[in-house]
Scaffold this motif. Structure first.
Motif, PDB file in Angstrom:
ATOM      1  N   GLY A  80       0.784  -1.218   0.000  1.00  0.00           N
ATOM      2  CA  GLY A  80       0.000   0.000   0.000  1.00  0.00           C
ATOM      3  C   GLY A  80       0.817   1.268   0.000  1.00  0.00           C
ATOM      4  N   ASN A  81       2.122   1.172  -0.271  1.00  0.00           N
ATOM      5  CA  ASN A  81       2.988   2.356  -0.303  1.00  0.00           C
ATOM      6  C   ASN A  81       3.154   2.865  -1.728  1.00  0.00           C
ATOM      7  OD1 ASN A  81       3.607   2.217   2.536  1.00  0.00           O
ATOM      8  ND2 ASN A  81       4.959   0.481   2.050  1.00  0.00           N
ATOM      9  N   LEU A  82       3.223   4.187  -1.866  1.00  0.00           N
ATOM     10  CA  LEU A  82       3.395   4.787  -3.185  1.00  0.00           C
ATOM     11  C   LEU A  82       4.845   4.675  -3.641  1.00  0.00           C
ATOM     12  CD1 LEU A  82       1.241   8.027  -2.856  1.00  0.00           C
ATOM     13  CD2 LEU A  82       0.782   6.102  -4.366  1.00  0.00           C
ATOM     14  N   TYR A  83       5.039   4.400  -4.926  1.00  0.00           N
ATOM     15  CA  TYR A  83       6.382   4.402  -5.493  1.00  0.00           C
ATOM     16  C   TYR A  83       6.277   4.760  -6.972  1.00  0.00           C
ATOM     17  CZ  TYR A  83       5.604   0.093  -8.145  1.00  0.00           C
ATOM     18  OH  TYR A  83       5.127  -0.829  -9.045  1.00  0.00           O
ATOM     19  N   THR A  84       7.397   5.152  -7.552  1.00  0.00           N
ATOM     20  CA  THR A  84       7.448   5.417  -8.989  1.00  0.00           C
ATOM     21  C   THR A  84       8.693   4.766  -9.566  1.00  0.00           C
ATOM     22  OG1 THR A  84       7.485   7.118 -10.704  1.00  0.00           O
ATOM     23  CG2 THR A  84       8.640   7.632  -8.649  1.00  0.00           C
ATOM     24  N   ASP A  85       8.559   4.247 -10.751  1.00  0.00           N
ATOM     25  CA  ASP A  85       9.724   3.699 -11.452  1.00  0.00           C
ATOM     26  C   ASP A  85      10.101   4.573 -12.643  1.00  0.00           C
ATOM     27  OD1 ASP A  85       7.586   3.140 -13.082  1.00  0.00           O
ATOM     28  OD2 ASP A  85       7.696   0.963 -12.830  1.00  0.00           O
ATOM     29  N   GLU A  86       9.515   5.778 -12.702  1.00  0.00           N
ATOM     30  CA  GLU A  86       9.854   6.723 -13.755  1.00  0.00           C
ATOM     31  C   GLU A  86      11.011   7.605 -13.308  1.00  0.00           C
ATOM     32  OE1 GLU A  86       6.490   8.957 -15.015  1.00  0.00           O
ATOM     33  OE2 GLU A  86       5.342   7.203 -15.659  1.00  0.00           O
ATOM     34  N   PRO A  87      11.931   7.918 -14.200  1.00  0.00           N
ATOM     35  CA  PRO A  87      13.076   8.760 -13.819  1.00  0.00           C
ATOM     36  C   PRO A  87      12.643  10.211 -13.585  1.00  0.00           C
ATOM     37  CG  PRO A  87      13.065   8.394 -16.184  1.00  0.00           C
ATOM     38  CD  PRO A  87      11.977   7.511 -15.624  1.00  0.00           C
ATOM     39  N   GLN A  88      13.317  10.888 -12.666  1.00  0.00           N
ATOM     40  CA  GLN A  88      13.056  12.305 -12.437  1.00  0.00           C
ATOM     41  C   GLN A  88      13.724  13.117 -13.539  1.00  0.00           C
ATOM     42  OE1 GLN A  88      14.836  14.113  -8.953  1.00  0.00           O
ATOM     43  NE2 GLN A  88      13.107  15.529  -8.732  1.00  0.00           N
ATOM     44  N   ILE A  89      12.945  14.003 -14.155  1.00  0.00           N
ATOM     45  CA  ILE A  89      13.460  14.866 -15.220  1.00  0.00           C
ATOM     46  C   ILE A  89      13.245  16.311 -14.805  1.00  0.00           C
ATOM     47  CG2 ILE A  89      13.238  15.550 -17.634  1.00  0.00           C
ATOM     48  CD1 ILE A  89      12.147  12.736 -18.204  1.00  0.00           C
ATOM     49  N   ILE A  90      14.292  17.100 -14.796  1.00  0.00           N
ATOM     50  CA  ILE A  90      14.184  18.526 -14.497  1.00  0.00           C
ATOM     51  C   ILE A  90      14.921  19.295 -15.593  1.00  0.00           C
ATOM     52  CG2 ILE A  90      14.657  20.376 -12.854  1.00  0.00           C
ATOM     53  CD1 ILE A  90      14.644  18.338 -10.614  1.00  0.00           C
ATOM     54  N   TYR A  91      14.174  20.074 -16.354  1.00  0.00           N
ATOM     55  CA  TYR A  91      14.773  20.913 -17.381  1.00  0.00           C
ATOM     56  C   TYR A  91      15.204  22.234 -16.756  1.00  0.00           C
ATOM     57  CZ  TYR A  91      12.441  17.643 -20.556  1.00  0.00           C
ATOM     58  OH  TYR A  91      12.007  16.508 -21.211  1.00  0.00           O
ATOM     59  N   LYS A  92      16.316  22.764 -17.260  1.00  0.00           N
ATOM     60  CA  LYS A  92      16.859  24.022 -16.766  1.00  0.00           C
ATOM     61  C   LYS A  92      16.992  25.021 -17.917  1.00  0.00           C
ATOM     62  CE  LYS A  92      17.892  22.546 -12.501  1.00  0.00           C
ATOM     63  NZ  LYS A  92      17.392  23.133 -11.234  1.00  0.00           N
ATOM     64  N   GLY A  93      17.078  26.308 -17.550  1.00  0.00           N
ATOM     65  CA  GLY A  93      17.406  27.355 -18.516  1.00  0.00           C
ATOM     66  C   GLY A  93      16.474  27.436 -19.698  1.00  0.00           C
ATOM     67  N   SER A  94      17.049  27.537 -20.888  1.00  0.00           N
ATOM     68  CA  SER A  94      16.267  27.752 -22.113  1.00  0.00           C
ATOM     69  C   SER A  94      15.343  26.570 -22.403  1.00  0.00           C
ATOM     70  CB  SER A  94      17.197  27.995 -23.303  1.00  0.00           C
ATOM     71  OG  SER A  94      18.063  26.884 -23.498  1.00  0.00           O
ATOM     72  N   LYS A  95      15.765  25.349 -22.061  1.00  0.00           N
ATOM     73  CA  LYS A  95      14.907  24.178 -22.270  1.00  0.00           C
ATOM     74  C   LYS A  95      13.682  24.236 -21.352  1.00  0.00           C
ATOM     75  CE  LYS A  95      13.628  20.101 -23.739  1.00  0.00           C
ATOM     76  NZ  LYS A  95      12.984  19.954 -25.053  1.00  0.00           N
ATOM     77  N   ALA A  96      13.878  24.704 -20.124  1.00  0.00           N
ATOM     78  CA  ALA A  96      12.756  24.857 -19.200  1.00  0.00           C
ATOM     79  C   ALA A  96      11.769  25.888 -19.730  1.00  0.00           C
ATOM     80  CB  ALA A  96      13.272  25.272 -17.821  1.00  0.00           C
ATOM     81  N   GLU A  97      12.289  27.002 -20.242  1.00  0.00           N
ATOM     82  CA  GLU A  97      11.414  28.039 -20.794  1.00  0.00           C
ATOM     83  C   GLU A  97      10.668  27.517 -22.017  1.00  0.00           C
ATOM     84  OE1 GLU A  97      11.736  32.480 -22.804  1.00  0.00           O
ATOM     85  OE2 GLU A  97      13.335  31.760 -21.494  1.00  0.00           O
ATOM     86  N   GLU A  98      11.340  26.787 -22.852  1.00  0.00           N
ATOM     87  CA  GLU A  98      10.715  26.220 -24.059  1.00  0.00           C
ATOM     88  C   GLU A  98       9.568  25.281 -23.693  1.00  0.00           C
ATOM     89  OE1 GLU A  98      12.069  22.836 -27.227  1.00  0.00           O
ATOM     90  OE2 GLU A  98      13.529  24.446 -26.848  1.00  0.00           O
ATOM     91  N   GLU A  99       9.768  24.430 -22.693  1.00  0.00           N
ATOM     92  CA  GLU A  99       8.720  23.504 -22.263  1.00  0.00           C
ATOM     93  C   GLU A  99       7.526  24.255 -21.671  1.00  0.00           C
ATOM     94  OE1 GLU A  99       8.468  20.213 -22.567  1.00  0.00           O
ATOM     95  OE2 GLU A  99      10.389  20.037 -23.628  1.00  0.00           O
ATOM     96  N   PHE A 100       7.798  25.282 -20.872  1.00  0.00           N
ATOM     97  CA  PHE A 100       6.725  26.061 -20.244  1.00  0.00           C
ATOM     98  C   PHE A 100       5.902  26.799 -21.298  1.00  0.00           C
ATOM     99  CE2 PHE A 100       5.611  29.952 -17.521  1.00  0.00           C
ATOM    100  CZ  PHE A 100       4.442  29.368 -17.057  1.00  0.00           C
ATOM    101  N   ILE A 101       6.552  27.435 -22.238  1.00  0.00           N
ATOM    102  CA  ILE A 101       5.834  28.160 -23.301  1.00  0.00           C
ATOM    103  C   ILE A 101       4.996  27.195 -24.131  1.00  0.00           C
ATOM    104  CG2 ILE A 101       6.089  29.558 -25.382  1.00  0.00           C
ATOM    105  CD1 ILE A 101       6.656  31.042 -22.770  1.00  0.00           C
ATOM    106  N   ALA A 102       5.515  26.017 -24.399  1.00  0.00           N
ATOM    107  CA  ALA A 102       4.765  25.018 -25.172  1.00  0.00           C
ATOM    108  C   ALA A 102       3.482  24.628 -24.441  1.00  0.00           C
ATOM    109  CB  ALA A 102       5.640  23.790 -25.418  1.00  0.00           C
ATOM    110  N   GLN A 103       3.554  24.492 -23.132  1.00  0.00           N
ATOM    111  CA  GLN A 103       2.359  24.160 -22.356  1.00  0.00           C
ATOM    112  C   GLN A 103       1.352  25.317 -22.384  1.00  0.00           C
ATOM    113  OE1 GLN A 103       1.621  21.201 -20.843  1.00  0.00           O
ATOM    114  NE2 GLN A 103       3.497  20.390 -21.772  1.00  0.00           N
ATOM    115  N   LEU A 104       1.855  26.550 -22.255  1.00  0.00           N
ATOM    116  CA  LEU A 104       0.957  27.712 -22.273  1.00  0.00           C
ATOM    117  C   LEU A 104       0.260  27.864 -23.616  1.00  0.00           C
ATOM    118  CD1 LEU A 104       3.103  30.395 -20.385  1.00  0.00           C
ATOM    119  CD2 LEU A 104       0.915  29.427 -19.630  1.00  0.00           C
ATOM    120  N   LYS A 105       0.924  27.527 -24.688  1.00  0.00           N
ATOM    121  CA  LYS A 105       0.298  27.610 -26.012  1.00  0.00           C
ATOM    122  C   LYS A 105      -0.891  26.663 -26.125  1.00  0.00           C
ATOM    123  CE  LYS A 105       4.307  29.163 -28.706  1.00  0.00           C
ATOM    124  NZ  LYS A 105       5.311  28.801 -29.745  1.00  0.00           N
ATOM    125  N   ARG A 106      -0.802  25.515 -25.477  1.00  0.00           N
ATOM    126  CA  ARG A 106      -1.897  24.545 -25.470  1.00  0.00           C
ATOM    127  C   ARG A 106      -2.983  24.941 -24.469  1.00  0.00           C
ATOM    128  NH1 ARG A 106      -1.011  19.344 -27.455  1.00  0.00           N
ATOM    129  NH2 ARG A 106       1.039  19.002 -28.397  1.00  0.00           N
TER     130      ARG A 106
END
Length: 306
Positions: A80-106
């Motif tokens: 009954g414990n939560l777990y994830t087997d997906e890797p943690q992904i953190i974008y930084k800098g220009s890639k982070a901005e690109e991902e955020f803008i892409a979400q806002l466009k949608r």
């Protein structure tokens, strides 16, 4: 715009507000916002409730996106414990901005915006859902929220819950029990409010339902569902419990046990004079030693059907 606030995100409730990109140029970002609520404590809000803004815009000056983290899916293990087997992904800098803008466009639904601070200084953490769920960290020089008008009470102001004690007249004598009231308080020509009233009696949970914004039909439905030898005993059903002749609010009733009321007009002074009104105002579930059930030979201006 008629109203605007500079760098005061804490005056707003962003839960489920919808952001859509309107313009982005030279680190200046403008988003169109729907379903944004402003707190009643904000001086720009003239109402006694948190209010939903009809449409707003937020202009960010010199917006900097420091990180963008997609949320990972979690599962339950055999214990009954939560777990994830997906890797943690953190974008930084220009890639982070690109991902955020892409979400806002949608278009995104914003759950919350929190002010944070670390060794880098103050920044804002935005948790939202677009094509994916994500958290983005941003900073900016200024953020201006502008709007023209309000459209209604905030959604959470329209869905209220109340807990009181109520007295039941039973074969075993008077019994106090908890009563829970849940209501959707939106009230307009095209919408029927929804009200439910529940109590526990002899270990059974009993519910009454109604569509009257004054709650009375829900209490009446509850009475019908109680055993025939059990009666609700409170100000709502008391012969001294009168309503205001020029309009009532839910859970508002006036005690006139010490005066003679023989017709509707007799109530004007006792419900319109500020001092009299304040002294006589009761909740539906209140009760005192002068309680007596309503009867056909005693005038009571009250919507109770009994």
């Amino acid at each position: 715009m008629k109203c605007s606030l500079l760098n005061r995100f804490l005056d707003f409730e962003f839960h489920d507000a919808q952001f859509n990109l309107k313009d982005c140029e030279n680190d200046n970002l403008c988003v169109a916002v729907k379903y944004l609520n402003i707190h009643k404590s904000a001086k720009e809000n003239p109402y006694e409730y948190d209010m939903e803004i009809a449409a707003a815009e937020i202009h960010f000056q010199n917006l900097q996106v420091s990180s963008f983290e997609p949320m990972r899916a979690y599962k339950l293990d055999d214990n009954g414990n939560l777990y994830t087997d997906e890797p943690q992904i953190i974008y930084k800098g220009s890639k982070a901005e690109e991902e955020f803008i892409a979400q806002l466009k949608r278009g995104i639904s914003v759950y919350n915006i929190d002010m944070c601070e670390d060794e880098r200084g103050v920044f804002w953490s935005i948790t939202a859902n677009g094509k994916i769920c994500f958290t983005v960290s941003v900073s900016f020089d200024d953020a201006v929220v502008g709007w023209e008008e309000y459209c209604k009470k905030a959604w959470y102001e329209l869905h209220r819950q109340y807990d009181y004690d109520i007295t039941l007249d039973t074969p075993a004598g008077e019994q106090k029990t908890a009563v829970h009231i849940a209501c959707d308080e939106e009230n307009n020509a095209d919408y029927l409010p929804s009200v439910s009233v529940s109590i526990k009696y002899e270990k059974e949970e009993i519910w009454g339902y109604g569509n009257d914004y004054l709650w009375i039909d829900a209490f009446a439905d509850l009475q019908k569902k109680l055993p025939t030898n059990v009666k609700i005993k409170c100000c709502l059903v008391c012969k001294h419990g009168n309503m205001c002749p020029v309009g009532n609010f839910p859970n508002e009733i006036f005690c006139t046990k010490d005066v003679s009321i023989t017709q509707k007009s007799d109530l004007f002074f006792y419900t319109e004079d500020d001092r009299e009104r304040a002294e006589r105002l009761r909740r539906y579930t209140d009760i005192c030693e002068s309680f007596d059930y309503q009867s056909p030979d005693f005038f009571t201006y009250n919507d109770w059907p009994g």
